[in-house]
Scaffold this motif. Structure first.
Motif, PDB file in Angstrom:
ATOM      1  N   LEU A 124       0.088  -3.734  -8.459  1.00 45.35           N
ATOM      2  CA  LEU A 124       0.171  -3.355  -7.051  1.00 45.35           C
ATOM      3  C   LEU A 124      -1.215  -3.233  -6.433  1.00 45.35           C
ATOM      4  O   LEU A 124      -1.425  -3.602  -5.274  1.00 45.35           O
ATOM      5  CB  LEU A 124       0.954  -2.056  -6.891  1.00 45.35           C
ATOM      6  CG  LEU A 124       2.450  -2.136  -7.204  1.00 45.35           C
ATOM      7  CD1 LEU A 124       3.077  -0.749  -7.189  1.00 45.35           C
ATOM      8  CD2 LEU A 124       3.167  -3.053  -6.234  1.00 45.35           C
ATOM      9  N   GLN A 125      -2.180  -2.720  -7.202  1.00 48.01           N
ATOM     10  CA  GLN A 125      -3.545  -2.617  -6.691  1.00 48.01           C
ATOM     11  C   GLN A 125      -4.143  -3.998  -6.432  1.00 48.01           C
ATOM     12  O   GLN A 125      -4.801  -4.223  -5.414  1.00 48.01           O
ATOM     13  CB  GLN A 125      -4.416  -1.825  -7.675  1.00 48.01           C
ATOM     14  CG  GLN A 125      -4.066  -0.354  -7.708  1.00 48.01           C
ATOM     15  CD  GLN A 125      -4.708   0.386  -8.875  1.00 48.01           C
ATOM     16  OE1 GLN A 125      -5.208  -0.216  -9.816  1.00 48.01           O
ATOM     17  NE2 GLN A 125      -4.667   1.704  -8.807  1.00 48.01           N
ATOM     18  N   LYS A 126      -3.892  -4.928  -7.336  1.00 46.42           N
ATOM     19  CA  LYS A 126      -4.390  -6.304  -7.146  1.00 46.42           C
ATOM     20  C   LYS A 126      -3.700  -6.968  -5.955  1.00 46.42           C
ATOM     21  O   LYS A 126      -4.343  -7.654  -5.159  1.00 46.42           O
ATOM     22  CB  LYS A 126      -4.167  -7.126  -8.411  1.00 46.42           C
ATOM     23  CG  LYS A 126      -5.070  -6.737  -9.553  1.00 46.42           C
ATOM     24  CD  LYS A 126      -4.751  -7.526 -10.804  1.00 46.42           C
ATOM     25  CE  LYS A 126      -5.631  -7.083 -11.960  1.00 46.42           C
ATOM     26  NZ  LYS A 126      -5.318  -7.811 -13.202  1.00 46.42           N
ATOM     27  N   LEU A 168       2.599   1.635  -3.386  1.00 42.96           N
ATOM     28  CA  LEU A 168       1.632   2.065  -4.391  1.00 42.96           C
ATOM     29  C   LEU A 168       1.356   3.561  -4.262  1.00 42.96           C
ATOM     30  O   LEU A 168       1.353   4.294  -5.261  1.00 42.96           O
ATOM     31  CB  LEU A 168       0.338   1.261  -4.256  1.00 42.96           C
ATOM     32  CG  LEU A 168      -0.827   1.665  -5.160  1.00 42.96           C
ATOM     33  CD1 LEU A 168      -0.449   1.541  -6.627  1.00 42.96           C
ATOM     34  CD2 LEU A 168      -2.048   0.805  -4.848  1.00 42.96           C
ATOM     35  N   ALA A 169       1.154   4.038  -3.044  1.00 37.93           N
ATOM     36  CA  ALA A 169       0.884   5.461  -2.824  1.00 37.93           C
ATOM     37  C   ALA A 169       2.068   6.322  -3.266  1.00 37.93           C
ATOM     38  O   ALA A 169       1.885   7.348  -3.934  1.00 37.93           O
ATOM     39  CB  ALA A 169       0.562   5.714  -1.353  1.00 37.93           C
ATOM     40  N   GLN A 215       2.219   6.410  -7.097  1.00 39.99           N
ATOM     41  CA  GLN A 215       1.187   7.286  -7.645  1.00 39.99           C
ATOM     42  C   GLN A 215       1.551   8.755  -7.467  1.00 39.99           C
ATOM     43  O   GLN A 215       1.371   9.566  -8.380  1.00 39.99           O
ATOM     44  CB  GLN A 215      -0.169   6.989  -6.994  1.00 39.99           C
ATOM     45  CG  GLN A 215      -0.737   5.655  -7.422  1.00 39.99           C
ATOM     46  CD  GLN A 215      -1.958   5.239  -6.625  1.00 39.99           C
ATOM     47  OE1 GLN A 215      -2.082   5.546  -5.437  1.00 39.99           O
ATOM     48  NE2 GLN A 215      -2.864   4.515  -7.268  1.00 39.99           N
ATOM     49  N   GLN A 267      -2.436  -5.463  -3.389  1.00 41.80           N
ATOM     50  CA  GLN A 267      -2.944  -4.803  -2.190  1.00 41.80           C
ATOM     51  C   GLN A 267      -4.305  -5.394  -1.806  1.00 41.80           C
ATOM     52  O   GLN A 267      -4.543  -5.715  -0.639  1.00 41.80           O
ATOM     53  CB  GLN A 267      -3.079  -3.300  -2.449  1.00 41.80           C
ATOM     54  CG  GLN A 267      -3.649  -2.513  -1.303  1.00 41.80           C
ATOM     55  CD  GLN A 267      -3.864  -1.049  -1.678  1.00 41.80           C
ATOM     56  OE1 GLN A 267      -4.058  -0.717  -2.841  1.00 41.80           O
ATOM     57  NE2 GLN A 267      -3.804  -0.184  -0.699  1.00 41.80           N
ATOM     58  N   LYS A 268      -5.164  -5.556  -2.785  1.00 41.73           N
ATOM     59  CA  LYS A 268      -6.514  -6.075  -2.539  1.00 41.73           C
ATOM     60  C   LYS A 268      -6.469  -7.503  -1.997  1.00 41.73           C
ATOM     61  O   LYS A 268      -7.206  -7.851  -1.074  1.00 41.73           O
ATOM     62  CB  LYS A 268      -7.322  -6.025  -3.840  1.00 41.73           C
ATOM     63  CG  LYS A 268      -8.760  -6.419  -3.688  1.00 41.73           C
ATOM     64  CD  LYS A 268      -9.490  -6.260  -5.000  1.00 41.73           C
ATOM     65  CE  LYS A 268     -10.947  -6.640  -4.849  1.00 41.73           C
ATOM     66  NZ  LYS A 268     -11.691  -6.476  -6.102  1.00 41.73           N
ATOM     67  N   LEU A 288       1.065  -0.396 -11.757  1.00 41.86           N
ATOM     68  CA  LEU A 288       0.046   0.151 -10.855  1.00 41.86           C
ATOM     69  C   LEU A 288      -1.097  -0.844 -10.669  1.00 41.86           C
ATOM     70  O   LEU A 288      -1.551  -1.075  -9.546  1.00 41.86           O
ATOM     71  CB  LEU A 288      -0.498   1.479 -11.402  1.00 41.86           C
ATOM     72  CG  LEU A 288       0.429   2.678 -11.315  1.00 41.86           C
ATOM     73  CD1 LEU A 288      -0.110   3.833 -12.152  1.00 41.86           C
ATOM     74  CD2 LEU A 288       0.621   3.110  -9.873  1.00 41.86           C
ATOM     75  N   GLU A 289      -1.541  -1.436 -11.769  1.00 42.58           N
ATOM     76  CA  GLU A 289      -2.611  -2.432 -11.684  1.00 42.58           C
ATOM     77  C   GLU A 289      -2.177  -3.640 -10.861  1.00 42.58           C
ATOM     78  O   GLU A 289      -2.953  -4.156 -10.050  1.00 42.58           O
ATOM     79  CB  GLU A 289      -3.042  -2.867 -13.082  1.00 42.58           C
ATOM     80  CG  GLU A 289      -3.771  -1.793 -13.844  1.00 42.58           C
ATOM     81  CD  GLU A 289      -4.097  -2.199 -15.269  1.00 42.58           C
ATOM     82  OE1 GLU A 289      -3.954  -3.390 -15.618  1.00 42.58           O
ATOM     83  OE2 GLU A 289      -4.503  -1.319 -16.045  1.00 42.58           O
ATOM     84  N   SER A 335       0.824  -1.216   0.000  1.00 44.68           N
ATOM     85  CA  SER A 335       0.000   0.000   0.000  1.00 44.68           C
ATOM     86  C   SER A 335       0.856   1.262   0.000  1.00 44.68           C
ATOM     87  O   SER A 335       0.591   2.208  -0.760  1.00 44.68           O
ATOM     88  CB  SER A 335      -0.926   0.030   1.220  1.00 44.68           C
ATOM     89  OG  SER A 335      -1.845  -1.019   1.150  1.00 44.68           O
TER      90      SER A 335
END
Length: 108
Positions: A95-97, A46-47, A50, A99-100, A92-93, A43
């Protein structure tokens, strides 16, 4: 050299080392390859990524405004380059996956 990002949350991503190192530095990591992020660190990485990409986009936008129409003519003839922001989209995608699904991310 090729750098491969891996996580159980998605498929592998392959980057050239130069782009991968730039993205790792934006995530607050050093250029150590291989390495990894623990699931709880995804997280924050990722932040940071971004925020760094947003700063680069703002900087590029300001340069484009200063250059104005002068660049428009010369850029049509020059070789097109892919921006770091565009190259970062798959990461980014990923890292988002990750994270989820609370998965670690590694690169080698």
């Amino acid at each position: 050299m090729i750098v491969t990002f891996k996580t159980k949350a998605s498929g592998d991503l392959i980057y050239f080392k130069e782009a991968a190192v730039q993205l790792l530095q934006l995530m607050g990591r050093d250029d150590k390859i291989p390495s990894a992020l623990y699931a709880e660190d995804v997280s924050a990485a990722l932040a940071k990524l971004q925020q760094g990409l947003a700063a680069i986009a703002d900087k590029d936008r300001a340069k484009a405004e200063q250059a104005g129409n002068e660049r428009a003519d010369s850029e049509q003839d020059s070789k097109a380059q892919i921006s770091l922001n565009t190259r970062a989209l798959p990461l980014l995608e990923m890292l988002q996956k990750a994270q989820k699904k609370q998965c670690p991310v590694s690169w080698e």
